[in-house]
Enzyme design. Structure first.
Site, mmCIF file in Angstrom:
data_model
loop_
_atom_site.group_PDB
_atom_site.id
_atom_site.type_symbol
_atom_site.label_atom_id
_atom_site.label_comp_id
_atom_site.label_asym_id
_atom_site.label_seq_id
_atom_site.Cartn_x
_atom_site.Cartn_y
_atom_site.Cartn_z
ATOM 1 N N LEU A 1 0.838 -1.206 0.000
ATOM 2 C CA LEU A 1 0.000 0.000 0.000
ATOM 3 C C LEU A 1 0.875 1.260 0.000
ATOM 4 O O LEU A 1 0.721 2.136 -0.844
ATOM 5 C CB LEU A 1 -0.903 -0.030 1.250
ATOM 6 C CG LEU A 1 -1.933 1.069 1.401
ATOM 7 C CD1 LEU A 1 -3.048 0.919 0.368
ATOM 8 C CD2 LEU A 1 -2.567 1.030 2.810
ATOM 9 N N GLU B 1 0.450 0.290 9.871
ATOM 10 C CA GLU B 1 -1.014 0.104 9.776
ATOM 11 C C GLU B 1 -1.771 1.312 10.347
ATOM 12 O O GLU B 1 -2.815 1.164 10.988
ATOM 13 C CB GLU B 1 -1.439 -1.207 10.423
ATOM 14 C CG GLU B 1 -0.993 -2.380 9.570
ATOM 15 C CD GLU B 1 -1.522 -3.707 10.020
ATOM 16 O OE1 GLU B 1 -2.722 -3.795 10.319
ATOM 17 O OE2 GLU B 1 -0.725 -4.659 10.042
HETATM 18 N N1 CAA Z 1 -14.156 1.002 5.404
HETATM 19 C C1 CAA Z 1 -14.886 1.248 4.287
HETATM 20 N N2 CAA Z 1 -14.874 2.450 3.649
HETATM 21 C C2 CAA Z 1 -14.097 3.430 4.185
HETATM 22 C C3 CAA Z 1 -13.337 3.239 5.335
HETATM 23 C C4 CAA Z 1 -13.395 1.974 5.965
HETATM 24 N N3 CAA Z 1 -12.695 1.731 7.084
HETATM 25 N N4 CAA Z 1 -12.690 4.393 5.627
HETATM 26 C C5 CAA Z 1 -13.030 5.278 4.689
HETATM 27 N N5 CAA Z 1 -13.894 4.701 3.816
HETATM 28 C C6 CAA Z 1 -14.514 5.338 2.663
HETATM 29 C C7 CAA Z 1 -15.208 6.614 3.132
HETATM 30 O O1 CAA Z 1 -16.529 6.353 3.587
HETATM 31 C C8 CAA Z 1 -15.191 7.467 1.875
HETATM 32 O O2 CAA Z 1 -16.204 7.051 0.988
HETATM 33 P P1 CAA Z 1 -17.495 7.997 0.731
HETATM 34 O O3 CAA Z 1 -16.918 9.287 0.198
HETATM 35 O O4 CAA Z 1 -18.284 7.220 -0.276
HETATM 36 O O5 CAA Z 1 -18.150 8.174 2.048
HETATM 37 C C9 CAA Z 1 -13.863 7.083 1.222
HETATM 38 O O6 CAA Z 1 -13.535 5.770 1.718
HETATM 39 C C10 CAA Z 1 -12.758 8.070 1.556
HETATM 40 O O7 CAA Z 1 -12.621 8.136 2.954
HETATM 41 P P2 CAA Z 1 -11.965 9.394 3.710
HETATM 42 O O8 CAA Z 1 -12.597 10.645 3.188
HETATM 43 O O9 CAA Z 1 -12.042 9.147 5.176
HETATM 44 O O10 CAA Z 1 -10.433 9.325 3.192
HETATM 45 P P3 CAA Z 1 -9.156 10.190 3.548
HETATM 46 O O11 CAA Z 1 -8.382 10.377 2.311
HETATM 47 O O12 CAA Z 1 -9.535 11.389 4.346
HETATM 48 O O13 CAA Z 1 -8.260 9.174 4.407
HETATM 49 C C11 CAA Z 1 -7.346 8.092 6.358
HETATM 50 C C12 CAA Z 1 -8.579 8.642 5.592
HETATM 51 C C13 CAA Z 1 -7.976 7.584 7.651
HETATM 52 C C14 CAA Z 1 -6.305 9.142 6.697
HETATM 53 C C15 CAA Z 1 -6.705 6.916 5.566
HETATM 54 O O14 CAA Z 1 -5.978 7.408 4.452
HETATM 55 C C16 CAA Z 1 -5.781 6.065 6.418
HETATM 56 O O15 CAA Z 1 -6.236 5.170 7.124
HETATM 57 N N6 CAA Z 1 -4.443 6.297 6.370
HETATM 58 C C17 CAA Z 1 -3.471 5.454 7.037
HETATM 59 C C18 CAA Z 1 -2.895 4.480 6.084
HETATM 60 C C19 CAA Z 1 -2.357 3.238 6.716
HETATM 61 O O16 CAA Z 1 -2.902 2.703 7.667
HETATM 62 N N7 CAA Z 1 -1.292 2.725 6.144
HETATM 63 C C20 CAA Z 1 -0.765 1.504 6.584
HETATM 64 C C21 CAA Z 1 0.090 0.915 5.542
HETATM 65 S S1 CAA Z 1 0.049 -0.835 5.585
HETATM 66 C C22 CAA Z 1 1.133 -1.312 6.757
HETATM 67 O O17 CAA Z 1 1.650 -0.562 7.510
HETATM 68 C C23 CAA Z 1 1.294 -2.770 6.840
HETATM 69 C C24 CAA Z 1 2.654 -3.275 7.038
HETATM 70 O O18 CAA Z 1 3.536 -3.133 6.237
HETATM 71 C C25 CAA Z 1 2.900 -4.110 8.206
#
Ligand code: CAA
Length: 390
Positions: free
Chosen positions: A130, A367
């Site tokens: 991701l 994450e």
């Molecule tokens: N489930 C389903 N749909 C979701 C959702 C969820 N949990 N969260 C958001 N959505 C939907 C929203 O409803 C929205 O859709 P609608 O417009 O139709 O309502 C759409 O997705 C966009 O959502 P946001 O407006 O909330 O999006 P945003 O751009 O503001 O981002 C954020 C939100 C919370 C900051 C998100 O980008 C995020 O979680 N960032 C962190 C990323 C992350 O966790 N990275 C980890 C990398 S993986 C890793 O680390 C693994 C590893 O290697 C061990």
């Protein structure tokens, strides 16, 4: 030996309690002698061992019904138990689940049949691709592009901090397909590691090593059938997978905190200071009390989130964020106190608490960093407040 009384809490079914005991016995007997100088080899061996023991059936289940595909309480109990003994074993278990999570939840029957049995046996290692150099926290800013060309997509771009990068047999890759700007223009793909154009560009060293890499896609052609779900759903797929696995990151932190607490109790009871065991000093008792409260509070939030998801909630974004945020932050503080109780021995290489001190750090970043969890929690609180005010 960690306190097991939490298993009596009403969040669990009898099969969860049986699993927790079986996993504990297995971890106690099977997780000695891991070679941390060869993490690639150790991860492959651990995957095979976890597969043989049947534990990876939980990471990549064979269930037909989508609602019963991932038992979050079981995943949390496994991660808590494994991280207590050996964080690298927990890493392997977690990656088989996170890396194949998009397939478990959204894959077609054909995709699931082709890939998940190998994941369950620990023969095919999975990765979740991701993050990118310019989009870690901001997933909607992903730049890796997947352009349709007949029966194929052509991938170009770069992913980084990819766990299992370099040893994975397949990557679930999130790329821009352009249905809309931002979050609504991403899709998910399964990409075999040996696909021409997929390059391991750099292996990345960590303070608590596990396989990690920067990977690139240079005109990497994948069949159109490799798309998971429908075009434009990549962001929602990624978030839904994280909704499941964020609680389990909390469980990993909890296992590490429980281990640090047990080590601190041993030390406080056996070390003489000012003519008596350290445990008689009230300032040490205050630390032990804070640790005990933090551990139980973290466990309650984790198993609340897991139980809520398993009970059929459509979204547990807020509960999972709270569980991850609280458990990873308080585990840091619990482990720090254990180091303090150990004194100089606690910062000596090879001490269990020294290792935990290094291991815990990345959990507050990956994450979804703690700051992202706070954004998620605050947004939901504001939304609910506005809804009820109307
Ligand atoms: N489930 C389903 N749909 C979701 C959702 C969820 N949990 N969260 C958001 N959505 C939907 C929203 O409803 C929205 O859709 P609608 O417009 O139709 O309502 C759409 O997705 C966009 O959502 P946001 O407006 O909330 O999006 P945003 O751009 O503001 O981002 C954020 C939100 C919370 C900051 C998100 O980008 C995020 O979680 N960032 C962190 C990323 C992350 O966790 N990275 C980890 C990398 S993986 C890793 O680390 C693994 C590893 O290697 C061990």
């Amino acid at each position: 030996m960690a306190d097991r009384s939490f298993l009596d809490w009403p969040f669990f079914e009898p099969q969860h309690r049986a699993l927790a005991e079986r996993a504990r016995e297995w971890a106690e007997t099977e997780l000695g002698g891991i070679d941390h100088d060869d993490v690639d080899g150790a991860c492959r061996s651990l995957a095979a061992a976890l597969g043989e023991a049947g534990f990876l059936n939980l990471s990549a289940p064979d269930a037909k019904e989508i609602d019963s595909r991932l038992d979050v309480r079981a995943l949390c109990l496994m991660r808590e138990t494994l991280s207590y003994r050996e964080p690298l074993a927990d890493f392997v278990f977690a990656m088989q689940g996170l890396g194949s999570g998009a397939l478990s939840l959204f894959g077609s029957d054909a995709q699931r049949r082709a890939t998940l049995p190998g994941v369950r046996r620990g023969e095919r290692l999975a990765a979740f691709a991701l993050s990118e150099p310019r989009s870690g926290s901001d997933v909607a800013a992903i730049e890796t592009a997947a352009v349709r060309d007949g029966d194929h997509f052509v991938l170009n771009g770069e992913k980084t901090w990819i766990s299992n990068g370099g040893i994975a047999d397949f990557y679930v890759v999130f790329a821009r397909t352009g249905e809309a700007p931002g979050a609504k223009g991403l899709s998910a793909f399964i990409v075999d590691a040996d696909t021409p154009g997929l390059e391991i560009r750099e292996r990345i060293d960590l303070i608590a090593p596990h396989p990690l890499a920067r990977i690139g896609f240079a005109d990497c052609r994948i069949p159109a059938a490799a798309m998971i779900g429908v075009p434009g759903d990549g962001f929602k797929i990624a978030m839904s997978v994280l909704d499941v696995f964020r609680s389990t990151v909390g469980a990993t932190a909890l296992g590490m905190a429980r281990r640090a607490f047990d080590e601190a109790l041993d030390r406080a009871g056996s070390r003489q200071l000012f003519g008596a065991p350290m445990s008689e000093l009230q300032m040490v008792q205050a630390m032990l009390a804070d640790m005990a409260v933090d551990i139980d509070a973290a466990a309650l939030l984790i198993y609340r989130a897991a139980w809520t998801k398993d009970s059929g909630a459509a979204r547990v974004t807020r509960e999972a964020a709270m569980a991850k945020l609280n458990a990873t932050e308080t585990a840091r503080s619990v482990i720090d106190k254990a180091v303090q109780i150990y004194g100089a021995a606690g910062v000596t290489s090879g001490n269990v608490v020294e290792r935990l001190y290094r291991e815990i750090r990345s959990l507050r970043i990956y994450e979804g960093a703690s700051e992202i969890q706070k954004v998620v929690i605050a947004r939901q609180a504001l939304f609910e407040h506005k809804k009820h005010a109307l």
